[in-house]
Scaffold this motif. Structure first.
Motif, PDB file in Angstrom:
ATOM      1  N   MET A  90       0.834  -1.205   0.000  1.00 14.79           N
ATOM      2  CA  MET A  90       0.000   0.000   0.000  1.00 14.79           C
ATOM      3  C   MET A  90       0.870   1.257   0.000  1.00 14.79           C
ATOM      4  O   MET A  90       1.795   1.368   0.796  1.00 14.79           O
ATOM      5  N   GLU A  91       0.556   2.175  -0.903  1.00 18.09           N
ATOM      6  CA  GLU A  91       1.274   3.452  -0.954  1.00 18.09           C
ATOM      7  C   GLU A  91       0.291   4.585  -1.184  1.00 18.09           C
ATOM      8  O   GLU A  91       0.457   5.393  -2.086  1.00 18.09           O
ATOM      9  N   PHE A  92      -0.752   4.628  -0.379  1.00 17.56           N
ATOM     10  CA  PHE A  92      -1.746   5.699  -0.481  1.00 17.56           C
ATOM     11  C   PHE A  92      -1.278   6.895   0.347  1.00 17.56           C
ATOM     12  O   PHE A  92      -0.655   6.718   1.387  1.00 17.56           O
ATOM     13  N   GLU A  93      -1.614   8.084  -0.107  1.00 21.72           N
ATOM     14  CA  GLU A  93      -1.281   9.312   0.641  1.00 21.72           C
ATOM     15  C   GLU A  93      -2.546  10.141   0.830  1.00 21.72           C
ATOM     16  O   GLU A  93      -3.095  10.662  -0.152  1.00 21.72           O
ATOM     17  N   ARG A 119       1.773   2.678   7.134  1.00 22.77           N
ATOM     18  CA  ARG A 119       1.138   2.715   5.811  1.00 22.77           C
ATOM     19  C   ARG A 119      -0.353   3.065   5.929  1.00 22.77           C
ATOM     20  O   ARG A 119      -0.895   3.796   5.097  1.00 22.77           O
ATOM     21  N   ASP A 122      -0.519   6.791   6.643  1.00 26.98           N
ATOM     22  CA  ASP A 122      -0.284   7.555   5.405  1.00 26.98           C
ATOM     23  C   ASP A 122      -1.528   7.586   4.530  1.00 26.98           C
ATOM     24  O   ASP A 122      -1.823   8.586   3.877  1.00 26.98           O
ATOM     25  N   ALA A 123      -2.263   6.468   4.505  1.00 22.63           N
ATOM     26  CA  ALA A 123      -3.444   6.356   3.646  1.00 22.63           C
ATOM     27  C   ALA A 123      -4.613   7.202   4.144  1.00 22.63           C
ATOM     28  O   ALA A 123      -5.489   7.582   3.362  1.00 22.63           O
TER      29      ALA A 123
END
Length: 194
Positions: A90-93, A119, A122-123
């Motif tokens: 997961m790399e959601f911002e 993570r 961050d999401a």
């Protein structure tokens, strides 16, 4: 066999066993912290049961699961696109107002949980809300074919507080809603991104 392989292998049975479970009491606690139309990530969505309920209530829901076979079943059940992705990928911002992790972080080894919580944080959008539930206990290791990490209210609270990422709203215990698990207790947590 890792947990993802397990869910791929037994997807149909897991779907049948979980699709009709009623977790509305837990969900209502989570949704009280959100507004209609908010964006929600259903982390480890399994059958898609909770995604569909929240979607039908007017929320913008993104179901996510690491198991390809569970994703296929969840897409059929919900009519929604399901992201096939591991938590590590997961790399959601700042995307979601809420993250619903109902019985989905209990296969993450304890030494990997801080990174996964990072993570998740961050999401979440600013002041976003996380709901998570894990089995109550102090066990870590394989039960049958899957790896499990249990927590007490105290150990879960301490672990989340050590990350410094969340303000804990509430921690509480509930009985298992499955009739065939009368001795299983769950630790539930609501937390807000700092």
């Amino acid at each position: 066999m890792d947990s993802i392989e397990y869910y791929n292998k037994y997807a149909a049975k897991i779907y049948e066993d979980t699709v009709d479970m009623d977790v509305s009491e837990l969900m209502n606690q989570f949704l009280k912290e959100l507004e209609e139309g908010d964006t929600i990530l259903d982390l480890g969505c399994g059958s898609g049961r909770d995604s569909l309920v929240m979607y039908d209530m007017g929320y913008d829901v993104t179901p996510l699961d690491a198991s390809e076979e569970m994703c296929k079943l969840a897409e059929i059940h919900t009519g929604l696109d399901v992201l096939q992705m591991t938590y590590e990928d997961m790399e959601f911002e700042d995307v979601f107002d809420g993250i619903w992790a109902c019985n989905s972080l209990n296969h993450v080894p304890k030494n990997e949980m801080p990174e996964i919580l990072c993570r998740i944080c961050d999401a979440l959008c600013s002041h976003g809300v996380l709901y998570l539930s894990v089995e109550k206990g102090d066990f870590e290791g394989f039960r049958g074919e899957r790896y499990f990490c249990d927590y007490t209210m105290e150990s879960l609270t301490a672990m989340v507080e050590r990350t410094g990422l969340f303000e804990i709203i509430k921690v509480w215990e509930t009985e298992d809603v499955r009739a065939n698990h009368p001795d299983t207790m769950w630790v539930n947590m609501l937390a807000r991104k700092r």
